[in-house]
Design a protein around this motif. Structure first.
Motif, mmCIF file in Angstrom:
data_model
loop_
_atom_site.group_PDB
_atom_site.id
_atom_site.type_symbol
_atom_site.label_atom_id
_atom_site.label_comp_id
_atom_site.label_asym_id
_atom_site.label_seq_id
_atom_site.Cartn_x
_atom_site.Cartn_y
_atom_site.Cartn_z
ATOM 1 N N ARG A 123 0.696 -1.160 -0.099
ATOM 2 C CA ARG A 123 -0.062 0.037 0.132
ATOM 3 C C ARG A 123 0.948 1.328 -0.033
ATOM 4 N N PHE A 124 2.240 1.201 0.707
ATOM 5 C CA PHE A 124 2.825 2.446 0.741
ATOM 6 C C PHE A 124 4.238 2.671 0.231
ATOM 7 N N GLY A 125 4.445 2.189 -1.205
ATOM 8 C CA GLY A 125 5.364 2.191 -1.791
ATOM 9 C C GLY A 125 6.484 3.441 -1.673
ATOM 10 N N GLY A 126 5.613 4.721 -1.502
ATOM 11 C CA GLY A 126 6.725 5.763 -1.197
ATOM 12 C C GLY A 126 6.666 6.175 0.261
ATOM 13 N N GLY A 127 6.310 5.363 1.164
ATOM 14 C CA GLY A 127 6.376 5.489 2.333
ATOM 15 C C GLY A 127 4.700 5.924 2.866
ATOM 16 N N LEU A 128 4.616 6.023 4.389
ATOM 17 C CA LEU A 128 3.548 6.397 4.831
ATOM 18 C C LEU A 128 3.556 7.976 4.804
ATOM 19 N N PRO A 129 2.400 8.628 4.255
ATOM 20 C CA PRO A 129 2.544 9.927 4.204
ATOM 21 C C PRO A 129 2.250 10.572 5.550
ATOM 22 N N THR A 130 2.675 11.807 5.912
ATOM 23 C CA THR A 130 2.583 12.482 7.045
ATOM 24 C C THR A 130 1.019 12.650 7.459
ATOM 25 N N GLY A 131 0.739 12.471 8.426
ATOM 26 C CA GLY A 131 -0.850 12.574 9.147
ATOM 27 C C GLY A 131 -1.703 11.502 8.757
ATOM 28 N N TYR A 132 -0.941 10.288 8.261
ATOM 29 C CA TYR A 132 -1.853 9.112 8.008
ATOM 30 C C TYR A 132 -1.348 8.177 9.338
ATOM 31 N N ALA A 133 -2.120 7.187 9.202
ATOM 32 C CA ALA A 133 -1.815 5.842 10.140
ATOM 33 C C ALA A 133 -2.157 4.761 9.669
ATOM 34 N N VAL A 134 -1.509 3.509 9.964
ATOM 35 C CA VAL A 134 -1.638 2.212 9.605
ATOM 36 C C VAL A 134 -1.242 1.294 10.812
ATOM 37 N N ALA A 135 -2.070 0.198 10.766
ATOM 38 C CA ALA A 135 -1.583 -0.565 12.033
ATOM 39 C C ALA A 135 -0.810 -2.109 11.559
ATOM 40 N N THR A 136 -0.033 -2.395 12.427
ATOM 41 C CA THR A 136 0.445 -3.749 12.439
ATOM 42 C C THR A 136 0.391 -4.595 13.642
ATOM 43 N N TRP A 164 -1.944 -4.361 19.039
ATOM 44 C CA TRP A 164 -1.582 -3.668 17.757
ATOM 45 C C TRP A 164 -0.721 -2.595 18.045
ATOM 46 N N VAL A 165 0.273 -2.317 16.890
ATOM 47 C CA VAL A 165 0.783 -0.754 16.778
ATOM 48 C C VAL A 165 0.217 -0.138 15.802
ATOM 49 N N ILE A 166 -0.292 1.262 16.044
ATOM 50 C CA ILE A 166 -0.800 1.966 14.972
ATOM 51 C C ILE A 166 0.384 2.886 14.679
ATOM 52 N N HIS A 167 0.961 2.900 13.499
ATOM 53 C CA HIS A 167 1.994 3.770 13.223
ATOM 54 C C HIS A 167 1.437 4.858 12.528
ATOM 55 N N THR A 168 1.908 6.197 13.350
ATOM 56 C CA THR A 168 1.383 7.494 12.471
ATOM 57 C C THR A 168 2.664 8.398 12.382
ATOM 58 N N VAL A 169 2.994 9.141 11.207
ATOM 59 C CA VAL A 169 4.033 10.025 10.876
ATOM 60 C C VAL A 169 3.511 11.500 11.366
ATOM 61 N N GLY A 170 4.062 11.884 12.409
ATOM 62 C CA GLY A 170 3.911 13.247 12.757
ATOM 63 C C GLY A 170 4.577 14.383 11.719
ATOM 64 N N PRO A 171 4.196 15.710 11.674
ATOM 65 C CA PRO A 171 5.047 16.682 10.895
ATOM 66 C C PRO A 171 6.242 17.021 11.803
ATOM 67 N N VAL A 172 7.214 17.415 10.985
ATOM 68 C CA VAL A 172 8.372 17.879 11.652
ATOM 69 C C VAL A 172 8.084 19.577 12.056
ATOM 70 N N ASP A 199 2.533 26.814 9.391
ATOM 71 C CA ASP A 199 1.852 26.124 10.425
ATOM 72 C C ASP A 199 1.322 24.697 9.985
ATOM 73 N N ARG A 200 1.815 23.823 10.536
ATOM 74 C CA ARG A 200 1.819 22.364 10.390
ATOM 75 C C ARG A 200 0.737 21.529 11.380
ATOM 76 N N SER A 201 -0.244 22.610 12.188
ATOM 77 C CA SER A 201 -0.784 21.788 13.425
ATOM 78 C C SER A 201 -1.863 20.979 12.483
ATOM 79 N N ALA A 202 -2.421 21.198 11.495
ATOM 80 C CA ALA A 202 -3.390 20.254 10.958
ATOM 81 C C ALA A 202 -2.941 18.869 10.864
ATOM 82 N N LEU A 203 -1.742 18.882 10.204
ATOM 83 C CA LEU A 203 -1.071 17.570 10.094
ATOM 84 C C LEU A 203 -1.058 16.638 11.433
ATOM 85 N N LEU A 204 -0.804 17.449 12.381
ATOM 86 C CA LEU A 204 -0.114 16.881 13.729
ATOM 87 C C LEU A 204 -1.864 16.492 14.223
#
Ligand code: ADP
Length: 168
Positions: A56-69, A78-86, A92-97
């Motif tokens: 599903r995520f050939g280019g990596g998990l985008p910022t602001g998304y979440a996926v479980a393993t 389960w672990v839910i992986h999410t990518v926070g914004p730097v 203002d990147r708060s919407a991504l957070l």
């Protein structure tokens, strides 16, 4: 309605249905929470992350998304992986957070997870000021309807705990 609780401690030790990992886009591990999750959870987590990258995520998990393993050897299911914004001072990147928390709760609902532990996403290596990170975290979880009965913020140090207490 979701109850918010705060604890001092290590997220990898939490006995909850799912823990949220402050991952990076590669899903291949890193420092901070991510390092601890892979170290304590064992290789099953990375195996599943590799499969996600290959599918599903050939280019990596985008910022602001979440996926479980799987959570491997961790007490959680389960672990839910999410990518926070730097953190950025110029943008203002708060919407991504906020999206990290909203998407993690959505994935938790898909899994049927009722208790979920969160770290202070983006407030470590990604540099987000803790008070602002806490305000966004608490505000978003309070305003996101879900079936999760307990959202537990697991804070690693005194400053983070105090910031979340104040935000709450
Ligand atoms: P990010 O890269 O999103 O900033 P980090 O993992 O570097 O994520 O840090 C996120 C927050 O989690 C920071 O406040 C850090 O102090 C804290 N932290 C680091 N390790 C753990 C752990 N094992 N359990 C809970 N919190 C942790």
């Amino acid at each position: 309605m979701t109850d918010i609780t705060l604890v001092h401690g290590d997220i990898t030790e939490q006995e909850v249905d799912a823990i949220v990992n402050a991952a990076n886009s590669s899903l291949m591990g890193g420092g901070g929470v991510d390092g601890a999750v892979h170290r304590r959870g064992g290789p099953a987590i990375l195996d599943e992350c590799r499969r996600l990258r290959a599918s599903r995520f050939g280019g990596g998990l985008p910022t602001g998304y979440a996926v479980a393993t799987t959570a491997g050897e961790l007490p959680a299911d389960w672990v839910i992986h999410t990518v926070g914004p730097v953190y950025s001072e110029s943008e203002d990147r708060s919407a991504l957070l906020a999206s990290c928390y909203r998407e993690s709760l959505r994935v938790a609902d898909e899994l049927g997870a009722r208790t979920v532990a969160f770290p202070a996403v983006s407030a470590g290596i990604y540099g987000w000021p803790i008070r602002d990170a806490a305000r966004i975290a608490v505000g978003t979880v309070l305003n996101t309807p879900s079936q999760v009965v307990e959202a537990r913020f697991v804070l690693f140090n005194e400053d983070a705990y105090a910031a979340f207490e104040q935000a709450l």
